[in-house]
Design an enzyme around this catalytic site. Structure first.
Site, PDB file in Angstrom:
ATOM      1  N   SER A  32       0.844  -1.192   0.000  1.00  0.00           N
ATOM      2  CA  SER A  32       0.000   0.000   0.000  1.00  0.00           C
ATOM      3  C   SER A  32       0.885   1.249   0.000  1.00  0.00           C
ATOM      4  CB  SER A  32      -0.890   0.000   1.247  1.00  0.00           C
ATOM      5  OG  SER A  32      -1.527   1.249   1.364  1.00  0.00           O
TER       6      SER A  32
ATOM      7  N   HIS B 101      -1.305  -1.367  -4.322  1.00  0.00           N
ATOM      8  CA  HIS B 101      -2.540  -0.885  -3.706  1.00  0.00           C
ATOM      9  C   HIS B 101      -2.451   0.631  -3.507  1.00  0.00           C
ATOM     10  CE1 HIS B 101      -6.130  -1.457  -1.159  1.00  0.00           C
ATOM     11  NE2 HIS B 101      -5.619  -0.514  -0.385  1.00  0.00           N
TER      12      HIS B 101
ATOM     13  N   ASP C 277      -4.350   4.065  -2.240  1.00  0.00           N
ATOM     14  CA  ASP C 277      -5.419   4.556  -1.359  1.00  0.00           C
ATOM     15  C   ASP C 277      -5.781   6.002  -1.669  1.00  0.00           C
ATOM     16  OD1 ASP C 277      -5.830   2.335   0.542  1.00  0.00           O
ATOM     17  OD2 ASP C 277      -3.722   2.680   1.016  1.00  0.00           O
TER      18      ASP C 277
ATOM     19  N   MET D 207      -8.208   9.075  -0.778  1.00  0.00           N
ATOM     20  CA  MET D 207      -9.095   9.543   0.309  1.00  0.00           C
ATOM     21  C   MET D 207      -9.563  10.962   0.017  1.00  0.00           C
ATOM     22  SD  MET D 207      -6.863   8.367   3.578  1.00  0.00           S
ATOM     23  CE  MET D 207      -6.061   6.779   3.634  1.00  0.00           C
TER      24      MET D 207
ATOM     25  N   HIS E  87      -8.002   1.722  -4.405  1.00  0.00           N
ATOM     26  CA  HIS E  87      -8.944   1.674  -3.284  1.00  0.00           C
ATOM     27  C   HIS E  87      -9.486   3.078  -3.031  1.00  0.00           C
ATOM     28  CE1 HIS E  87      -9.402   0.943   1.361  1.00  0.00           C
ATOM     29  NE2 HIS E  87     -10.567   1.052   0.754  1.00  0.00           N
TER      30      HIS E  87
ATOM     31  N   MET F 282     -11.498   5.514  -1.115  1.00  0.00           N
ATOM     32  CA  MET F 282     -12.181   5.845   0.142  1.00  0.00           C
ATOM     33  C   MET F 282     -12.777   7.228  -0.035  1.00  0.00           C
ATOM     34  SD  MET F 282      -9.331   4.338   2.707  1.00  0.00           S
ATOM     35  CE  MET F 282      -8.128   4.222   1.396  1.00  0.00           C
TER      36      MET F 282
ATOM     37  N   MET G 129     -11.977  -4.460   5.364  1.00  0.00           N
ATOM     38  CA  MET G 129     -11.110  -3.559   6.129  1.00  0.00           C
ATOM     39  C   MET G 129     -10.865  -4.232   7.477  1.00  0.00           C
ATOM     40  SD  MET G 129     -10.308  -1.004   4.216  1.00  0.00           S
ATOM     41  CE  MET G 129      -9.175  -0.435   5.476  1.00  0.00           C
TER      42      MET G 129
ATOM     43  N   ASP H 118      -7.225  -5.504   4.269  1.00  0.00           N
ATOM     44  CA  ASP H 118      -6.493  -4.236   4.268  1.00  0.00           C
ATOM     45  C   ASP H 118      -6.441  -3.665   5.681  1.00  0.00           C
ATOM     46  OD1 ASP H 118      -5.295  -1.851   3.650  1.00  0.00           O
ATOM     47  OD2 ASP H 118      -6.972  -1.060   2.458  1.00  0.00           O
TER      48      ASP H 118
HETATM   49  C1  DX5 Z   1      -6.077   2.473   5.306  1.00  0.00           C
HETATM   50  C2  DX5 Z   1      -5.615   2.032   3.962  1.00  0.00           C
HETATM   51  C3  DX5 Z   1      -4.597   0.936   3.979  1.00  0.00           C
HETATM   52  C4  DX5 Z   1      -3.319   1.288   4.705  1.00  0.00           C
HETATM   53  C5  DX5 Z   1      -2.846   0.033   5.387  1.00  0.00           C
HETATM   54  O1  DX5 Z   1      -7.219   3.233   5.179  1.00  0.00           O
HETATM   55  O2  DX5 Z   1      -6.700   1.571   3.184  1.00  0.00           O
HETATM   56  O3  DX5 Z   1      -4.323   0.453   2.673  1.00  0.00           O
HETATM   57  O4  DX5 Z   1      -2.300   1.787   3.890  1.00  0.00           O
HETATM   58  O5  DX5 Z   1      -1.780   0.336   6.207  1.00  0.00           O
HETATM   59  P1  DX5 Z   1      -1.143  -0.704   7.200  1.00  0.00           P
HETATM   60  O6  DX5 Z   1      -0.737  -1.917   6.397  1.00  0.00           O
HETATM   61  O7  DX5 Z   1       0.013   0.042   7.766  1.00  0.00           O
HETATM   62  O8  DX5 Z   1      -2.185  -1.047   8.225  1.00  0.00           O
HETATM   63 ZN    ZN Z   2      -6.335   0.530   1.254  1.00  0.00          ZN
END
Ligand code: DX5
Ligand code: ZN
Length: 218
Positions: free
Chosen positions: A7, A32, A34, A36, A65, A67, A136, A174
């Protein structure tokens, strides 16, 4: 299956070139990413201008991903990145069936993510259409949080649902994936492991990927 998806959220953004270099050289399978929006989750990460550069730096499949609220508005932009998997939250989609259909029409695999408190039963009537269900295993929005133990039981129940319905969806997790939790998740039936803080910032991330792979082999 046993795939590792680093990620990028945990990367050093001042040195993306080096982060992408180890990623490409490692046994990692998907990248991956993310996204947001500060509305769906209480944080903001990166957006399309950054993703466009990152996408050009790897040949491996991108798992985007989202969010964000109303992710369906961005299907063509995610497709234009060359993403293999578009990952939307069940909680963010008022018309999930239509959104999944549109993701498929755009030529991408459809992944649907559930927050920790969202029951897997909400996917009962769409599971057959999904390529990936992502659970999650922390609350979305931040890296390096503590793994929610209850997730193991949720993975097992999702595995049962997939077997019972004859669906083909992969199970992705995740949040909080590390050398301790990965073997437990493997036993529960996970296919794809997202890992941020367990890889980035480590002295030898390539070795970390290899170690995780060894722990999830079944
Ligand atoms: C959190 C993200 C994850 C995050 C995971 O909202 O969706 O992908 O990067 O981080 P770790 O592996 O450090 O928990
Ligand atoms: Zn993620």
């Amino acid at each position: 299956m046993n795939l590792i998806a680093p990620s990028l959220l945990a990367a050093n953004f001042a040195n993306l070139e080096r982060e992408m270099e180890w990623f490409n050289q490692s046994e990692a399978d998907w990248l991956h990413l993310d996204v947001m929006d500060g509305v769906f989750v209480p944080n903001i990460s990166f957006g399309f201008p950054v993703l466009e550069h990152v996408a050009r730096m790897t040949e491996k499949p991108l798992d985007v991903h989202l969010m964000i609220v109303e992710p369906q508005k961005f299907i063509s932009q995610v497709h234009d990145l060359g993403a293999a998997i578009m990952n939307v939250h069940q909680e963010a989609c008022l018309h999930l069936h239509r959104t999944v259909q549109q993701i498929h029409e755009a030529g991408m695999k459809a992944a649907v993510t559930l927050n920790p408190a969202t029951p897997i039963s909400t996917l009962e009537d769409i599971i057959q259409d999904l390529d990936v269900v992502m659970l999650m295993t922390v609350n979305p929005g931040f890296g390096a949080q503590k793994f929610i133990e209850h997730s193991l039981d949720k993975v097992r129940r999702l595995r049962e649902m997939i077997t019972r319905t004859g669906a083909h969806a992969l199970i992705e997790v995740d949040g909080g994936v590390n050398r301790t939790t990965a073997p437990l998740l493997a036993k529960a039936g996970v296919d794809v492991y997202v890992a941020g803080s367990a890889l980035y910032g480590k002295p030898d991330p390539i070795a970390e990927v290899k170690a995780l792979k060894g722990l999830i082999e079944n």
